[in-house]
Scaffold this motif. Structure first.
Motif, PDB file in Angstrom:
ATOM      1  N   ASN A  43      -7.910  10.591 -48.002  1.00  0.00           N
ATOM      2  CA  ASN A  43      -8.091  12.042 -48.180  1.00  0.00           C
ATOM      3  C   ASN A  43      -7.686  12.493 -49.573  1.00  0.00           C
ATOM      4  OD1 ASN A  43      -9.086  12.427 -45.636  1.00  0.00           O
ATOM      5  ND2 ASN A  43      -7.079  12.897 -44.732  1.00  0.00           N
ATOM      6  N   LEU A  48      -9.540  15.777 -50.970  1.00  0.00           N
ATOM      7  CA  LEU A  48      -9.501  16.732 -49.876  1.00  0.00           C
ATOM      8  C   LEU A  48      -8.076  17.223 -49.691  1.00  0.00           C
ATOM      9  CD1 LEU A  48     -11.693  14.810 -47.281  1.00  0.00           C
ATOM     10  CD2 LEU A  48     -12.340  16.846 -48.571  1.00  0.00           C
ATOM     11  N   ARG A  75     -15.562  16.820 -56.564  1.00  0.00           N
ATOM     12  CA  ARG A  75     -15.847  16.104 -55.339  1.00  0.00           C
ATOM     13  C   ARG A  75     -17.338  16.060 -55.073  1.00  0.00           C
ATOM     14  NH1 ARG A  75     -12.441  18.805 -51.662  1.00  0.00           N
ATOM     15  NH2 ARG A  75     -14.115  20.185 -51.012  1.00  0.00           N
ATOM     16  N   ASN A  87     -19.484  12.402 -38.269  1.00  0.00           N
ATOM     17  CA  ASN A  87     -19.407  13.789 -38.712  1.00  0.00           C
ATOM     18  C   ASN A  87     -20.730  14.350 -39.209  1.00  0.00           C
ATOM     19  OD1 ASN A  87     -16.833  14.467 -38.014  1.00  0.00           O
ATOM     20  ND2 ASN A  87     -15.934  13.766 -39.943  1.00  0.00           N
ATOM     21  N   ILE A  89     -23.725  17.120 -38.594  1.00  0.00           N
ATOM     22  CA  ILE A  89     -23.755  18.447 -37.972  1.00  0.00           C
ATOM     23  C   ILE A  89     -24.822  18.465 -36.888  1.00  0.00           C
ATOM     24  CG2 ILE A  89     -24.219  20.883 -38.380  1.00  0.00           C
ATOM     25  CD1 ILE A  89     -23.008  20.494 -41.156  1.00  0.00           C
ATOM     26  N   LEU A 100     -28.114  18.470 -47.183  1.00  0.00           N
ATOM     27  CA  LEU A 100     -27.015  19.422 -47.402  1.00  0.00           C
ATOM     28  C   LEU A 100     -26.278  19.271 -48.740  1.00  0.00           C
ATOM     29  CD1 LEU A 100     -26.451  21.692 -45.536  1.00  0.00           C
ATOM     30  CD2 LEU A 100     -24.728  20.319 -44.389  1.00  0.00           C
ATOM     31  N   TYR A 104     -25.750  22.018 -51.889  1.00  0.00           N
ATOM     32  CA  TYR A 104     -24.474  22.498 -52.425  1.00  0.00           C
ATOM     33  C   TYR A 104     -24.315  22.184 -53.904  1.00  0.00           C
ATOM     34  CZ  TYR A 104     -23.148  23.520 -47.661  1.00  0.00           C
ATOM     35  OH  TYR A 104     -23.107  24.046 -46.396  1.00  0.00           O
ATOM     36  N   ARG A 148     -26.472  10.428 -46.325  1.00  0.00           N
ATOM     37  CA  ARG A 148     -25.943  11.710 -46.784  1.00  0.00           C
ATOM     38  C   ARG A 148     -24.894  11.506 -47.875  1.00  0.00           C
ATOM     39  NH1 ARG A 148     -22.928  15.420 -42.494  1.00  0.00           N
ATOM     40  NH2 ARG A 148     -21.358  13.851 -42.919  1.00  0.00           N
TER      41      ARG A 148
ATOM     42  N   LYS B 713     -15.455  22.054 -36.933  1.00  0.00           N
ATOM     43  CA  LYS B 713     -15.808  20.729 -37.423  1.00  0.00           C
ATOM     44  C   LYS B 713     -16.935  20.836 -38.448  1.00  0.00           C
ATOM     45  CE  LYS B 713     -18.262  16.705 -35.975  1.00  0.00           C
ATOM     46  NZ  LYS B 713     -19.195  16.279 -34.933  1.00  0.00           N
ATOM     47  N   GLU B 714     -17.928  21.645 -38.097  1.00  0.00           N
ATOM     48  CA  GLU B 714     -19.062  21.806 -38.993  1.00  0.00           C
ATOM     49  C   GLU B 714     -18.606  22.344 -40.339  1.00  0.00           C
ATOM     50  OE1 GLU B 714     -22.104  24.411 -37.522  1.00  0.00           O
ATOM     51  OE2 GLU B 714     -23.055  24.492 -39.493  1.00  0.00           O
ATOM     52  N   ILE B 717     -17.029  19.550 -42.302  1.00  0.00           N
ATOM     53  CA  ILE B 717     -18.014  18.625 -42.873  1.00  0.00           C
ATOM     54  C   ILE B 717     -18.690  19.246 -44.084  1.00  0.00           C
ATOM     55  CG2 ILE B 717     -20.147  17.378 -42.442  1.00  0.00           C
ATOM     56  CD1 ILE B 717     -19.361  17.395 -39.457  1.00  0.00           C
ATOM     57  N   ARG B 718     -19.100  20.478 -43.904  1.00  0.00           N
ATOM     58  CA  ARG B 718     -19.793  21.144 -45.007  1.00  0.00           C
ATOM     59  C   ARG B 718     -18.905  21.219 -46.243  1.00  0.00           C
ATOM     60  NH1 ARG B 718     -24.524  24.224 -43.964  1.00  0.00           N
ATOM     61  NH2 ARG B 718     -25.162  24.045 -41.787  1.00  0.00           N
ATOM     62  N   LYS B 719     -17.629  21.501 -46.012  1.00  0.00           N
ATOM     63  CA  LYS B 719     -16.727  21.597 -47.169  1.00  0.00           C
ATOM     64  C   LYS B 719     -16.588  20.244 -47.859  1.00  0.00           C
ATOM     65  CE  LYS B 719     -13.391  24.350 -47.794  1.00  0.00           C
ATOM     66  NZ  LYS B 719     -12.076  24.998 -47.726  1.00  0.00           N
ATOM     67  N   PRO B 801     -10.371  21.031 -44.911  1.00  0.00           N
ATOM     68  CA  PRO B 801     -11.259  20.318 -43.982  1.00  0.00           C
ATOM     69  C   PRO B 801     -10.583  19.116 -43.329  1.00  0.00           C
ATOM     70  CG  PRO B 801     -11.943  19.994 -46.272  1.00  0.00           C
ATOM     71  CD  PRO B 801     -10.915  21.078 -46.271  1.00  0.00           C
ATOM     72  N   VAL B 802      -9.585  18.558 -43.990  1.00  0.00           N
ATOM     73  CA  VAL B 802      -8.893  17.398 -43.414  1.00  0.00           C
ATOM     74  C   VAL B 802      -8.383  17.746 -42.026  1.00  0.00           C
ATOM     75  CG1 VAL B 802      -6.910  15.889 -43.654  1.00  0.00           C
ATOM     76  CG2 VAL B 802      -8.213  16.557 -45.668  1.00  0.00           C
ATOM     77  N   LEU B 805     -11.238  18.011 -39.397  1.00  0.00           N
ATOM     78  CA  LEU B 805     -11.872  16.728 -39.100  1.00  0.00           C
ATOM     79  C   LEU B 805     -10.919  15.787 -38.366  1.00  0.00           C
ATOM     80  CD1 LEU B 805     -14.024  16.203 -42.277  1.00  0.00           C
ATOM     81  CD2 LEU B 805     -14.650  17.160 -40.059  1.00  0.00           C
ATOM     82  N   GLU B 808     -10.925  15.636 -34.544  1.00  0.00           N
ATOM     83  CA  GLU B 808     -12.051  15.014 -33.836  1.00  0.00           C
ATOM     84  C   GLU B 808     -11.625  13.781 -33.065  1.00  0.00           C
ATOM     85  OE1 GLU B 808     -15.534  15.476 -33.278  1.00  0.00           O
ATOM     86  OE2 GLU B 808     -14.577  17.422 -33.393  1.00  0.00           O
TER      87      GLU B 808
END
Ligand SMILES: Nc1ncnc2c1ncn2[C@@H]1O[C@H](COP(=O)(O)OP(=O)(O)OP(=O)(O)O)[C@@H](O)[C@H]1O
Ligand SMILES: [Mg+2]
Lengths: 219, 808
Positions: A43, A48, A75, A87, A89, A100, A104, A148, B713-714, B717-719, B801-802, B805, B808
């Motif tokens: 992470n 993150l 990132r 993960n 969507i 996606l 972005y 992805r 969650k979505e 992921i997006r982030k 986001p950590v 996620l 999950e």
């Protein structure tokens, strides 16, 4: 780097003065028992999360504690993620999931079509482009997740137990894909519990209680 | 079993504090508003019901079209009451009221002005329920110069209530013997007089003419008598009694009159309908309006519905979290019925708490609401007899209404599906939820547009050029009290520094005297030549004092001896004359009852139309005659120091008449008073609309929270894939804002149409709803909704986001 988790009662040292270096183009596997800090490390490497102490040089720039916006920017242009639980969507199709990251990073829509189709082709999942994740097998889902992760042509791919939810044949397929990507120049850092998978890498870093205990050079 | 329901319900509520808070608070707010409206509606519907014979009592009305003018009167001719009793076997009794203005009542050497005074027939005590505390109905008000007073007045003038036989001195000269003391008339009565004077005293009460309408007349039917039978005989009654008069004065029969499109028509209003459904000329008090009752009731139901919708939406949104509980319970053998009961218990528990809070809140805010609504409601012991059952009903009804959908929705889950985790979110099949959110905002936007329309119209009324200037005019009332000194008073006031002008007349455009009369374009009095309108007696200072403008001709002048036979007409009157007479031409008027003597008048001026009716009505024909009316002294002030001028005027008044009370008003305030009920409705609507929006937003807030949680969650992921905060917030808000936009599209045209049709069209002078009103309402709703949702979206977007996620 150091990382602590404080809860009401206890303080967990997730990373204990850990030190490591990964070169461009390397394929590194990180191994260790459950709870030793592998995901935490990943992470932080993926920007993150921030380390509580220490420094993280990414491509020569200090990125520890640089601020959310800057990290997010670094990132999305440089790092791709592959997770054990894919993960994806659920509400988006295969195609849309892969598209996606391009949205972005502001890629024009005509370019996006080309690039998404290109990676889907490469990951041999093109025929399922309009399916939803729930309609795919685990192996197929992970191929989409890898598609992805690479669609933006990242310099670094971080994979946290990418084969953890897959059977051995699907797992091998995924490892082949990662090896291919590595051979084309992408740096890969992968967390795994499988000695088998680790053998695909150049180097294994073994962690115990948040510290590096051993490094095996595999080449 | 039941204890188990309560226990689980209680724990579940405690565990979800945010959810519980939103539900309880939203519901309590909605219920509090509802309770206040229930008070209001019950109060409005309760008028005149203190009368034990209420179901047999009717007021007679007269609808008249004559001389090009139409009006609905609450008064009828003097002889009607006696005729009803003697000619209609169905009628048990009938009684008349007649008000001639205020009286001065002597107390020691002082004169105190009493406004709530009426002349009345003694039969009122047999018709209405007006219990005596001293004296009795047998001899009350029978003889001339006798009076009946209420307890308040008795205490005010005598300090006690057993005052039968004592004398009241009115207007310094007239002695009235008190023949009875009655209890104060209840607040919920369409008439509330303090002082009743015997009708016998009034010469006018013995009039025999059927062509003049001045008496409010009530009849009591015999038990079992049919009002329809009575009504069917009205036209014959009028015909029989007025045809001779019609022949004599207008040389025509009733049928001739009707052939020309004119009419006199009697009708009745049941006693209990008067307060809410009657708005005629010469009502005995300010009545309510059934429309307001409808509007407020609708708002109450809507607000309650919004609050219930919150409950349903949040419960079903939460269903994902509760699905596992339902699954486990079902596997353990719980029947669907038990689950339904469990969830209903939960919602009834919430409603109970909310109702208790609402009851306290309503009770605490009642004084404030009274002020807004212009009422004096209070929670009496008697009110509790309907209030408590109502509250219990609310708890059960609202509890079941709000809880039914979640109860049946949640209890319908298939246990296997739930436990296998197939049911990934209560959020996905949210069509009903979306529809409910649309409905909530539909109502909110409707209310916003409605409120803006009302405010816009009120502002328009405030700013409209009325054709006269109501600012800085003092109206000194009852100038006639000064007797032959009124003219002196006027001249002295005119000399005061700061006073520009003063005009002596009770005919002020913002209220006061009114006099409807007929004038003719030829000396042969024929209906074809008739012009019916207001005929006002004014002096030469009237137009300049009021700031009115001449369109043609000249003003009255003291120097012109002929002006006593001159007239000034307004433009509407000239228009109605349609060339039959015009500036410098003549009009004719009978000078006696027999129509033998004829007055000839010259039109010397045309005054530009000014609004002397409510702006609901068009300007009607008006005829100004030159003469002396001492109803009031209207003073135009030019200084900022109005208080100082007022003090000087009062000093002059006291000099001329030390014992007479001095009363005055500001003309602009008199004007505002005409629209007080609209102002009230406006401010009540603002309050209700605000509450509706707050409750709707509370619900949205909760839903947004659940939506964010479901998509945790979505978002993560997006982030990870590079989405910024803005794009996450947009994504989360988009779905809700879309609903708000749909609500706008539905509500805007409907609200526009509704307000236009049911509010604005009742005004002859109106400000139609403009496009910006809709834009303001729409953008306001979107903005409020967006801010509400943003709280949750931004919070969700900022989460690392950590974290999401990991789970999950
Ligand atoms: N958010 C958190 N709060 C508190 N403690 C945490 C948190 N995240 C991780 N930890 C703790 O930090 C340590 C390292 O966790 P980490 O997830 O990195 O382990 P891991 O090596 O990835 O284990 P696994 O192989 O089971 O995935 C563990 O002891 C864990 O309990
Ligand atoms: Mg891990």
């Amino acid at each position: 780097m150091e990382k602590y988790y404080r809860t009401e009662e206890v303080e967990t040292i997730a990373l204990n003065k850990l030190s490591m270096e990964v070169k461009e183009g390397e394929f590194v596997a990180i191994m260790g028992p459950s709870g030793c800090g592998k995901s935490t490390l990943l992470n932080i490497l993926g920007m993150l999360d921030d380390p509580d102490a220490g420094s993280y040089l990414f491509n020569g720039t200090e990125v520890a504690n640089v601020g959310e916006r800057k990290r997010a920017d670094l990132r999305k242009h440089n790092i791709g993620f592959v997770f054990q639980s894919f993960n994806l969507i659920d509400e988006l199709t295969v195609y849309e999931n892969v598209e996606l990251p391009l949205i972005y990073t502001g890629v024009a829509s005509s370019d996006r079509v080309k690039r998404v189709e290109e990676v889907l082709e490469k990951m041999q999942i093109m025929h399922r482009r309009n399916h939803y994740p729930q309609q795919l097998s685990g192996g197929q889902q992970q191929r989409v997740a890898i598609a992805r992760a690479v669609v933006n042509k990242p310099k670094l791919i971080l994979a946290d137990e990418p084969t953890g939810n897959l059977d051995s044949s699907n797992g091998n397929e995924v490892m082949e894909l990662l090896t291919d990507l590595n051979e084309q120049g992408t740096t890969i850092i992968m967390v795994t519990h499988s000695e088998h998978d680790a053998r695909y890498s150049h180097r294994i870093i073994r962690l115990l209680d948040g510290q590096t205990v051993m490094e095996n050079i595999m080449i | 079993m039941f204890r188990n329901y309560i226990k689980t319900a209680f724990r579940s509520l405690k565990k979800n504090k945010g959810f519980t808070f939103i539900n309880v608070f939203g519901l309590a707010l909605g219920l509090a508003v509802c309770l206040l409206i229930v008070f209001y509606v019950v109060d409005e519907l309760g008028y005149d019901r203190y009368n034990t014979k209420a179901d047999r009592i009717y007021r007679l009305n007269n609808d008249i079209k004559f001389g090009g003018h139409e009006d609905s009167y609450a008064v009828i001719p003097a002889p009607t009451a006696a005729a009803l009793v003697s000619e209609f076997p169905e009628v048990e009794n009938a009684a008349r009221f007649r008000q001639t203005g205020s009286f001065r009542v002597k107390k020691g050497s002082q004169n105190i002005q009493e406004d709530k005074v009426t002349f009345a027939d003694p039969a009122i005590f047999n018709i209405f329920t007006l219990p005596f505390v001293d004296g009795s109905a047998t001899d009350a008000l029978k003889a001339p110069h006798t009076a009946v007073i209420n307890e308040t007045l008795a205490k005010k003038y005598f300090g006690r209530t057993d005052v039968v036989g004592k004398t009241l001195v009115l207007n310094d000269t007239e002695n009235y013997k008190i023949t009875g003391v009655i209890k104060d008339i209840p607040r919920q009565s369409h008439f509330r007089f303090d002082l009743f004077l015997s009708m016998e005293t009034l010469a006018e009460s013995k009039q025999t003419t059927w062509l003049s309408n001045n008496f409010q007349t009530y009849m009591l039917l015999k038990p079992g008598a049919n009002i329809k039978t009575v009504e069917s005989k009205f036209s014959d009654l009028i015909n029989r009694h007025s045809s001779a008069e019609l022949q004599q004065f207008l040389h025509m029969s009733m049928s001739d009159l009707e052939k020309q499109g004119n009419y006199f028509r009697f009708s009745v209003t049941p006693l209990t309908d008067i307060h809410l459904k009657s708005n005629r000329v010469a009502e005995m008090g300010e009545n309510g309006n059934i429309q307001y009752v409808y509007i407020f009731s609708a708002i109450a139901i809507f607000i309650l519905f919004i609050a219930c919708v919150n409950f349903m939406n949040l419960s079903t949104a939460r269903s994902a979290n509760r699905a596992r509980e339902v699954g486990v319970r079902k596997v353990l053998g719980s029947a669907r019925k038990d689950l339904v009961f469990q969830f209903l218990t939960e919602s009834i528990l919430i409603t109970l708490v909310a109702t208790l809070i609402a009851a306290v809140a309503a009770w605490l805010s009642l004084p404030l609401f009274n002020q807004m609504a212009g009422k004096e409601m209070s929670i009496t012991l008697k009110a509790l007899t309907w209030l408590l059952p109502t509250l219990i009903f609310i708890v059960v009804f609202v509890g079941c209404l709000a809880g039914s959908y979640p109860a049946f929705f949640l209890s319908g889950f298939q246990p296997i599906a739930v436990l296998k985790g197939k049911l990934s979110g209560g959020f996905k099949n949210g069509n009903l939820r979306s529809a409910l959110v649309i409905f909530q905002f539909f109502i909110s936007i409707f209310l916003i547009i409605g409120t803006l329309a009302i405010y816009n119209q009120l502002k328009y009324i405030q700013n409209k050029d009325l054709g006269f200037n109501r600012e800085q005019v003092l109206v000194i009332k009852h100038a006639w009290i000064l007797g032959n000194q009124t003219e002196t008073f006027k001249q002295e006031i005119k000399q005061l520094p700061g006073v520009t002008n003063a005009s002596l007349t009770g005919y002020t455009p913002t209220g006061g005297n009114r006099n409807s009369s007929t004038i003719y374009t030829s000396p042969v009095f024929d209906l074809k030549n008739a012009l019916n309108g207001q005929v006002w007696t004014v002096d030469a200072d009237y137009l300049p004092t009021m700031g009115m403008h001449l369109a043609a001709g000249r003003n009255f002048s003291k120097e012109m001896a002929t002006d006593s036979t001159s007239l000034i007409l307004n433009e509407s009157a000239i228009k109605l004359l349609n060339g039959k007479s015009n500036l410098n031409q003549f009009l004719y008027k009978p000078l006696d009852d027999q129509m033998k003597k004829i007055g000839k008048y010259k039109i010397i001026g045309i005054v530009k139309d000014f609004n002397f009716n409510s702006l609901r009505e068009n300007v009607t024909p008006l005829i100004l005659t030159y003469g002396k009316d001492q109803g009031a002294l209207n003073v135009r002030v030019s200084t900022k120091d109005v208080k100082g001028v007022l003090a000087q005027i009062e000093r002059k008044w006291k000099e001329l008449s030390p014992n007479q009370s001095f009363s005055f008003s500001f003309m602009d305030q008199d004007f505002d008073a005409i629209y007080r009920s609209e102002q009230r409705v406006g401010s009540i609507c603002v309050a209700f609309t605000t509450f509706a929006i707050i409750i709707a937003c509370l619900g949205l807030f909760g839903l947004a929270a659940y939506a964010a949680e479901q998509r945790n969650k979505e978002i993560g992921i997006r982030k990870v894939l590079g989405a910024g905060v803005t794009s996450i917030v947009t994504m989360l808000s988009k779905d809700f804002i879309k609903l708000v936009f749909i609500a706008i599209l539905l509500a805007a045209p409907l609200a526009w149409w509704f307000m236009q049709r049911f509010f604005l069209e009742s005004y002859a002078y109106r400000q139609n709803i403009q496009w910006w009103v809709v834009v303001v309402a729409a953008s306001g709703a979107v903005l409020i909704a967006f801010v509400t949702i943003s709280f949750q979206s931004i919070k969700a977007a900022l989460i690392n986001p950590v974290k999401s996620l990991r789970s999950e």
